[in-house]
Design a protein around this motif. Sequence first.
Motif, PDB file in Angstrom:
ATOM      1  N   ASP A 110     -32.836  -3.374   5.744  1.00  0.00           N
ATOM      2  CA  ASP A 110     -33.724  -4.168   4.818  1.00  0.00           C
ATOM      3  C   ASP A 110     -34.710  -4.951   5.696  1.00  0.00           C
ATOM      4  OD1 ASP A 110     -32.304  -3.527   2.057  1.00  0.00           O
ATOM      5  OD2 ASP A 110     -30.652  -3.837   3.786  1.00  0.00           O
ATOM      6  N   ARG A 126     -28.092 -11.123  -6.255  1.00  0.00           N
ATOM      7  CA  ARG A 126     -26.400 -11.231  -6.563  1.00  0.00           C
ATOM      8  C   ARG A 126     -26.070 -12.367  -6.780  1.00  0.00           C
ATOM      9  NH1 ARG A 126     -24.375  -6.745  -3.932  1.00  0.00           N
ATOM     10  NH2 ARG A 126     -26.041  -5.268  -3.090  1.00  0.00           N
ATOM     11  N   ARG A 171     -19.307  -9.899  -1.734  1.00  0.00           N
ATOM     12  CA  ARG A 171     -19.766 -11.055  -1.577  1.00  0.00           C
ATOM     13  C   ARG A 171     -19.783 -11.979  -2.997  1.00  0.00           C
ATOM     14  NH1 ARG A 171     -25.181  -9.569   1.527  1.00  0.00           N
ATOM     15  NH2 ARG A 171     -24.615  -7.843   0.046  1.00  0.00           N
ATOM     16  N   CYS A 226     -27.067  -4.216   5.042  1.00  0.00           N
ATOM     17  CA  CYS A 226     -28.138  -4.850   5.356  1.00  0.00           C
ATOM     18  C   CYS A 226     -28.846  -4.572   6.680  1.00  0.00           C
ATOM     19  CB  CYS A 226     -27.768  -6.612   5.281  1.00  0.00           C
ATOM     20  SG  CYS A 226     -27.324  -6.951   3.668  1.00  0.00           S
ATOM     21  N   CYS A 279     -33.848  -8.564   2.033  1.00  0.00           N
ATOM     22  CA  CYS A 279     -32.472  -8.827   2.020  1.00  0.00           C
ATOM     23  C   CYS A 279     -32.296 -10.367   1.196  1.00  0.00           C
ATOM     24  CB  CYS A 279     -32.130  -9.030   3.302  1.00  0.00           C
ATOM     25  SG  CYS A 279     -30.295  -9.138   3.931  1.00  0.00           S
ATOM     26  N   CYS A 320     -32.507  -9.617  -2.649  1.00  0.00           N
ATOM     27  CA  CYS A 320     -31.356  -8.920  -3.351  1.00  0.00           C
ATOM     28  C   CYS A 320     -30.145  -9.831  -3.057  1.00  0.00           C
ATOM     29  CB  CYS A 320     -30.902  -8.007  -2.135  1.00  0.00           C
ATOM     30  SG  CYS A 320     -29.498  -7.014  -2.236  1.00  0.00           S
ATOM     31  N   MET A 321     -30.119 -10.779  -2.174  1.00  0.00           N
ATOM     32  CA  MET A 321     -29.178 -11.802  -2.172  1.00  0.00           C
ATOM     33  C   MET A 321     -29.113 -12.899  -3.265  1.00  0.00           C
ATOM     34  SD  MET A 321     -26.723 -12.293   0.046  1.00  0.00           S
ATOM     35  CE  MET A 321     -26.717 -12.360   1.843  1.00  0.00           C
TER      36      MET A 321
HETATM   37 FE1  FES Z   1     -29.267  -8.020   2.435  1.00  0.00          FE
HETATM   38 FE2  FES Z   1     -28.707  -7.166   0.081  1.00  0.00          FE
HETATM   39  S1  FES Z   1     -29.896  -6.133   1.537  1.00  0.00           S
HETATM   40  S2  FES Z   1     -27.965  -8.995   0.889  1.00  0.00           S
END
Ligand code: FES
Length: 358
Positions: free
Chosen positions: A325, A337, A290, A322, A330, A333-334
């Motif tokens: 979570d 990232r 991603r 995902c 989630c 985490c997103m």
């Molecule tokens: Fe869903 Fe990382 S756990 S984006």
Amino acid sequence: MEGTFERPLEFELADKLEASRDLTDDEFAAVLLCDYPGFDEYLAGKARAVREKYYGKSVYLRGLVEISNICRNNCYYCGIRRDNANAERYRLSEEQILSCCDAGYDLGFRTFVLQGGEDPYYTDELIVSIVSAIKERHPDCAVTLSLGEFEKESYQKFFDAGADRYLLRHETADKDHYEMLHPAEMSFDHRMQCLRDLKDIGYQVGCGMMVGSPYQTTEHLVKDLRFLQEFKPEMVGIGPFIPHHDTCFADREAGTVDMTIRLLSVIRLLLPDVLLPATTALGTIDPRGREKGILAGANVVMPNLSPSDVRGKYLLYDNKICTGDEAAECIRCMAMRISSVGYETVVSRGDHAAFSIK
Ligand code: FES
Ligand code: 5AD
């Protein structure tokens, strides 16, 4: 000439695509097939510049609620196909869907995507009731439906109830290829009709295809690009095909991260202001898929808001990420990232430019 060297033709084609938003079929094929070192980075750099011109560094979040994995269809590639007796089936009630959206609202989401198999439990009336209730509780939010094929009258009712957007991947723009991926009871022409109906009604429409699906050729992908160019969707969802162990295509190769990323960049250059998600499937075949997608021109991500007890059941393909979570986890985490690659998640409806409410 001394001191200079010729760049491969494909680099010129990337420039041409950026400038004219068009290439010939052969040129598109050359861009998709080029394996010259540095070409991916060159193309992604252009796609990034275009996305930043239209959307800056913003990445839009859509909260995905997977409402049902019960499906009357039998697509050969899909893990929740009717004939997969091993799938543990579930569907969410209206109350469960509304409470997912309420929780998502508190987490900052302003778009909800209700996605599911073609489950007859959700009658037109029930969908209308769910959409109206979400819009009533959260008038500042956009509601996106991704519930498969209906007749135009039904799509119209959902729209009148307040649905703003509809996602229906075309899967492939080539009729013969479509028939290799679907049983005879499914119709390429009907799918295309659905997409036209959605557009006529006034939805912001998303279509898209799998990358590297069985029997797919470069010519098919060129046809997909041509279709996107003509249809002008507001959103294009693409992700690699990933085999599911209980389907007809269990033993097929998965699509590649490189081809998916290449296509994201090409689509960004072809349709500069399109909404382009970096999909869960892309994150599944590569742990940084991603992030790579964002760096190649994608500007949307769809964290999972489904209740944790059903997440592990909406399995269209193997090894989906995902699934364990909590929604809040989630999103965190997103967001990490996305910031790790220099972009920022934004909480807004994130409309397509042509529809944005100022
Ligand atoms: Fe869903 Fe990382 S756990 S984006
Ligand atoms: N691999 C990747 N994507 C898939 N989809 C369905 N099955 C698979 C698979 N095995 C995609 C289809 C569908 C979307 C919801 O998920 O493109 O439209």
